[in-house]
Design a protein around this motif. Structure first.
Motif, short mmCIF file in Angstrom:
data_model
loop_
_atom_site.label_atom_id
_atom_site.label_comp_id
_atom_site.label_asym_id
_atom_site.label_seq_id
_atom_site.Cartn_x
_atom_site.Cartn_y
_atom_site.Cartn_z
N PHE A 92 0.75 -1.20 -0.10
CA PHE A 92 0.11 0.08 0.13
C PHE A 92 0.86 1.11 -0.08
CE2 PHE A 92 -2.30 3.32 2.19
CZ PHE A 92 -3.63 3.31 1.29
N LEU A 93 1.84 1.30 0.83
CA LEU A 93 2.77 2.43 1.01
C LEU A 93 3.40 2.68 -0.62
CD1 LEU A 93 4.36 4.25 2.74
CD2 LEU A 93 6.19 2.68 2.86
N THR A 94 4.00 1.71 -1.17
CA THR A 94 4.77 2.05 -2.45
C THR A 94 3.73 2.27 -3.67
OG1 THR A 94 4.99 -0.37 -2.72
CG2 THR A 94 6.78 0.76 -1.88
N GLY A 95 2.67 1.48 -3.35
CA GLY A 95 1.61 1.89 -4.29
C GLY A 95 0.90 3.07 -4.52
N MET A 96 0.63 3.70 -3.17
CA MET A 96 0.28 5.17 -3.03
C MET A 96 1.15 6.03 -3.54
SD MET A 96 -1.46 7.18 0.40
CE MET A 96 0.01 6.94 1.19
N ASP A 97 2.33 5.95 -3.35
CA ASP A 97 3.49 6.79 -4.08
C ASP A 97 3.46 6.85 -5.59
OD1 ASP A 97 5.54 8.57 -2.68
OD2 ASP A 97 6.90 7.64 -4.15
N GLN A 98 2.99 5.76 -6.13
CA GLN A 98 3.09 5.83 -7.50
C GLN A 98 1.93 6.76 -8.24
OE1 GLN A 98 4.00 2.32 -9.61
NE2 GLN A 98 4.63 1.15 -7.75
N THR A 99 0.70 7.00 -7.46
CA THR A 99 -0.19 7.53 -8.10
C THR A 99 -0.73 9.06 -7.42
OG1 THR A 99 -1.99 6.31 -6.65
CG2 THR A 99 -1.11 5.50 -8.95
N ILE A 100 0.05 9.29 -6.19
CA ILE A 100 -0.32 10.27 -5.52
C ILE A 100 0.01 11.74 -6.25
CG2 ILE A 100 1.80 10.57 -4.21
CD1 ILE A 100 0.05 11.22 -1.71
N LEU A 101 1.08 11.68 -7.13
CA LEU A 101 1.48 12.65 -8.01
C LEU A 101 0.50 12.91 -9.04
CD1 LEU A 101 5.26 12.84 -8.36
CD2 LEU A 101 3.84 14.33 -6.92
N ALA A 102 -0.39 12.32 -9.43
CA ALA A 102 -1.22 12.29 -10.66
C ALA A 102 -2.17 13.61 -10.57
CB ALA A 102 -2.21 11.14 -10.64
N THR A 103 -2.59 13.82 -9.54
CA THR A 103 -3.52 15.20 -9.34
C THR A 103 -2.42 16.33 -8.81
OG1 THR A 103 -4.18 14.45 -7.09
CG2 THR A 103 -5.59 14.00 -9.03
N ALA A 104 -1.21 16.12 -8.16
CA ALA A 104 -0.31 17.03 -7.71
C ALA A 104 0.57 17.92 -8.72
CB ALA A 104 0.24 16.50 -6.45
N PHE A 118 -2.69 -2.96 -3.46
CA PHE A 118 -1.92 -1.81 -4.34
C PHE A 118 -2.85 -1.10 -4.91
CE2 PHE A 118 -0.09 -0.79 -8.48
CZ PHE A 118 1.04 -0.47 -8.25
N GLY A 119 -3.73 -1.68 -5.66
CA GLY A 119 -4.90 -0.82 -6.46
C GLY A 119 -5.68 0.10 -5.41
N LEU A 120 -5.90 -0.27 -4.28
CA LEU A 120 -6.85 0.49 -3.36
C LEU A 120 -6.01 1.77 -3.00
CD1 LEU A 120 -8.90 1.05 -1.38
CD2 LEU A 120 -7.74 -0.10 0.37
N ALA A 121 -4.38 1.43 -2.79
CA ALA A 121 -3.50 2.92 -2.57
C ALA A 121 -3.49 3.56 -4.03
CB ALA A 121 -2.04 2.13 -2.43
N ALA A 122 -3.49 2.90 -5.25
CA ALA A 122 -3.79 3.84 -6.10
C ALA A 122 -4.78 4.62 -6.38
CB ALA A 122 -3.44 3.03 -7.29
N ILE A 123 -5.91 4.09 -5.83
CA ILE A 123 -7.26 4.83 -5.73
C ILE A 123 -7.25 6.27 -4.75
CG2 ILE A 123 -9.73 5.03 -4.91
CD1 ILE A 123 -10.06 2.31 -5.98
N ILE A 124 -6.47 5.73 -3.47
CA ILE A 124 -6.54 6.74 -2.48
C ILE A 124 -5.51 7.91 -2.87
CG2 ILE A 124 -5.58 7.09 -0.32
CD1 ILE A 124 -7.16 4.40 0.66
N GLY A 125 -4.44 7.48 -3.62
CA GLY A 125 -3.54 8.23 -4.22
C GLY A 125 -3.81 9.75 -4.69
N PRO A 126 -4.28 9.51 -5.78
CA PRO A 126 -4.95 10.70 -6.42
C PRO A 126 -5.77 11.42 -5.52
CG PRO A 126 -4.94 8.77 -7.83
CD PRO A 126 -4.70 8.38 -6.61
N PHE A 127 -6.87 10.87 -4.82
CA PHE A 127 -7.65 11.51 -4.00
C PHE A 127 -6.99 12.30 -2.84
CE2 PHE A 127 -11.10 8.98 -5.20
CZ PHE A 127 -12.16 9.79 -5.10
N LEU A 128 -5.75 11.69 -2.07
CA LEU A 128 -5.18 12.22 -1.17
C LEU A 128 -4.15 13.26 -1.63
CD1 LEU A 128 -4.59 11.95 2.11
CD2 LEU A 128 -2.75 10.46 1.25
N GLY A 129 -3.73 13.13 -3.15
CA GLY A 129 -2.95 14.07 -3.62
C GLY A 129 -3.40 15.39 -3.98
N GLY A 130 -4.95 15.31 -4.45
CA GLY A 130 -5.59 16.25 -4.70
C GLY A 130 -5.91 16.91 -3.46
N ALA A 131 -6.34 16.28 -2.43
CA ALA A 131 -6.81 16.73 -1.28
C ALA A 131 -5.58 17.84 -0.37
CB ALA A 131 -7.47 16.03 -0.12
#
Length: 557
Positions: free
Chosen positions: A31-43, A153-166
């Motif tokens: 989850f940790l590394t998965g979120m880091d791959q998508t958190i930049l999508a919106t940031a 991993f996918g759940l992290a990818a979902i949260i990543g863009p949301f969290l990055g945007g927020a």
């Protein structure tokens, strides 16, 4: 108490509670590394505005993906020669160091360096989690557990863009990386306490000097150097420099030379043990087809994940948080399909249906995504992404099952990391290709539409503020061109989905629920001296124990 599993020369005892706790620890790390791959999508658009570096957008992802890709096989050797748990925790620690650098980055260059270090650590996390499951869970049941891990991993990818945007909208983009620090500390503690791998007697028998000799440092240096040159050439070609410029040509030449040196080092290795890629991988056509499939599926989805949010913000005028919301169907479809595919594969014992279904759905979804435009309804955008996400989810985990089914246990660590290498290398290459297409097309298409505008200054304004300094009429023209150019990058996803047909249809059918006959057939394809014996477990599964593991072999007899 559950009976011990015998797998790859190792034994271990886990009851259901212990296994659940181990899986929790592994999923947290993924989850940790998965979120880091998508958190930049919106940031990404906001960061490009702060650093005035629109041309560096791809490098903030590529620096991470480059090291993530380049060191996969090296981690495979580390996992083969040293304690899996120790290597695993070291990888997470490196990821944390990179995250700290990103959090405090004063400029784009520092951010790129931090992303590279974080990727170096992340390179060993996902593959390490898979390897721990191979030691603790029988092959016939493994797909279901790995499906849950892929879902995490996918759940992290979902949260990543949301969290990055927020975080970007309400605080600062720096928390996109800072949040990894406390989460990573918890993950390290949980993994250190909960993850227990059996003693690997074959590894303990190898001296430290011999271990370092088997790491294939020269081969790794050549491979990493060649990949860096390839990525830089793809990043610069057609955007920063013309394709026929001396710098781009030199990078391609050096890439080719280093790649040849790597291949020569593998072919002339005195012993098979010192090769980065073992013979069992090189000579198995199904492994290569699985690797090609992994490249196609992964490269396509990363292009979509990176450039769809840019389209939402620059063309549709969405905020960073809203663009994360609009990306949810794609990643949500992936999560649901990953879990379903893991359960189905575990139930029927074959990975081929997941490969075929993944190809069909990803082709259909990617084709529909390329038809969106400025006037497309939200329902269409959501539906198309959902279909494509289902396709990616069904196919994403299957190549790993191919490796675990066909390779001898001693080569599974390198085989797993080889598939992960192909996935991440594909993401690096095709994200760079997408950036090159976007930059090149923007320059060529904007110039005739806005002849009196400084195109480079317009591109440097950042994605979110693209065209904000133009007159309303010119701004509308510029956004229309931007939309067409962004959609062109999504044709990469469609093309890769189509090419995945060769892997889906070419991989032969092998059951993950082995019988005595099937195990014997598989061992016939293995290098001499590695056949071992087939041992039946209490759950009816069979495993192949290599003769090198004398302790386990004697116990099995």
């Amino acid at each position: 108490m559950a009976q011990p599993w015998v797998n790859g020369g190792a034994t271990g005892q886990l009851n259901s509670i212990e296994l659940s706790l181990v899986m929790l620890g592994l999923c947290l790390a993924v989850f940790l590394t998965g979120m880091d791959q998508t958190i930049l999508a919106t940031a990404t658009p906001i960061i490009s505005n702060e650093f005035n570096a629109l041309d560096d957008i791809a490098w903030w992802s590529n620096a991470y993906l480059l090291t993530l890709s380049s060191f996969q096989l090296f981690y495979g050797k580390l996992y083969s020669l040293f304690s899996i748990k120790l290597v695993y925790l070291t990888a997470i620690a490196l990821f944390e160091v990179g995250s700290l650098i990103c959090t405090t980055a004063p400029n784009s260059v520092a951010l790129i360096i931090g992303r590279a270090i974080a990727g170096l650590g992340a390179a060993g996390v996902f593959s390490g989690g898979i390897l721990i499951t191979t030691m603790l869970i029988p092959l016939s049941r493994r797909a279901a557990y790995l499906g849950v891990m892929s879902g995490a991993f996918g759940l992290a990818a979902i949260i990543g863009p949301f969290l990055g945007g927020a975080l970007t909208d309400r605080t600062t983009w720096r928390w996109c990386f800072g949040i990894n620090l406390p989460l990573g500390a918890v993950t390290i503690i949980l993994c250190a306490v909960l993850v227990h791998t059996p003693k690997q007697s074959d590894i303990q028998a190898i001296g430290l000097v011999d271990k370092f000799k088997q790491l294939d440092i020269p081969g790794t240096v050549c491979m990493v150097g060649s990949l860096i040159c390839l990525l830089m050439a793809l990043q610069w070609g057609g955007s920063t420099y013309p394709w026929n410029s001396s710098r781009v040509i030199v990078l391609f030449v050096v890439f080719g030379v280093l790649l040849i040196l790597f291949l020569v080092s593998q072919a002339t290795s005195i012993t098979g043990k010192s090769r980065t890629i073992p013979v069992s991988v090189l000579r198995n056509r199904d492994i290569w087809l699985a690797a090609s499939y992994a490249m196609c599926i992964t490269g396509g989805v990363y292009v979509a994940i990176l450039y769809l949010p840019v389209w939402f913000q620059a063309v549709r005028g969405s905020s960073a948080f809203s663009s994360g919301t609009l990306l949810t169907p794609l990643i949500g479809g992936y999560v649901v399909a990953s879990i379903i595919a893991g359960g189905v594969t575990s139930a029927i014992g074959y990975y081929n249906p997941g490969l075929i279904i993944g190809t069909i759905l990803s082709i259909a979804g990617a084709a529909l995504i390329t038809t969106i435009n400025m006037d497309s309804s939200i329902s269409k955008i959501i539906g198309y992404q959902l279909l494509y996400g289902f396709g990616v989810g069904f196919g994403f985990g299957q190549p790993s099952y191919v490796v675990q089914t066909l390779l001898p246990p001693s080569d599974v660590p390198v085989g797993v990391t080889f598939i992960t290498l192909m996935q991440n290398l594909s993401a690096s290459i095709f994200v760079a290709v997408g950036q090159s297409i976007l930059q090149g097309e923007l320059r060529s298409r904007l110039k005739p539409v806005l002849p009196d505008v400084d195109i480079q200054s317009l591109l440097d304004s950042g994605a979110e503020n693209f065209g904000s300094t133009l007159a309303p009429e010119d701004r509308q023209k510029a956004i229309a061109v931007y939309s067409k150019c962004l959609i062109l990058t999504l044709y990469i996803s469609l093309a890769l989905s189509c090419v995945s047909v060769f892997g889906a249809m070419g991989i032969r059918w092998h059951s993950m629920k082995k019988t005595n006959d099937q195990t014997t057939d598989d061992s016939a394809n293995r290098p001499s001296g590695e056949q071992g014996i087939s041992v039946a477990r209490d759950d009816g599964d069979h495993v192949q124990i290599p003769p090198s593991d004398k302790e386990t072999l004697e116990g099995a007899k």
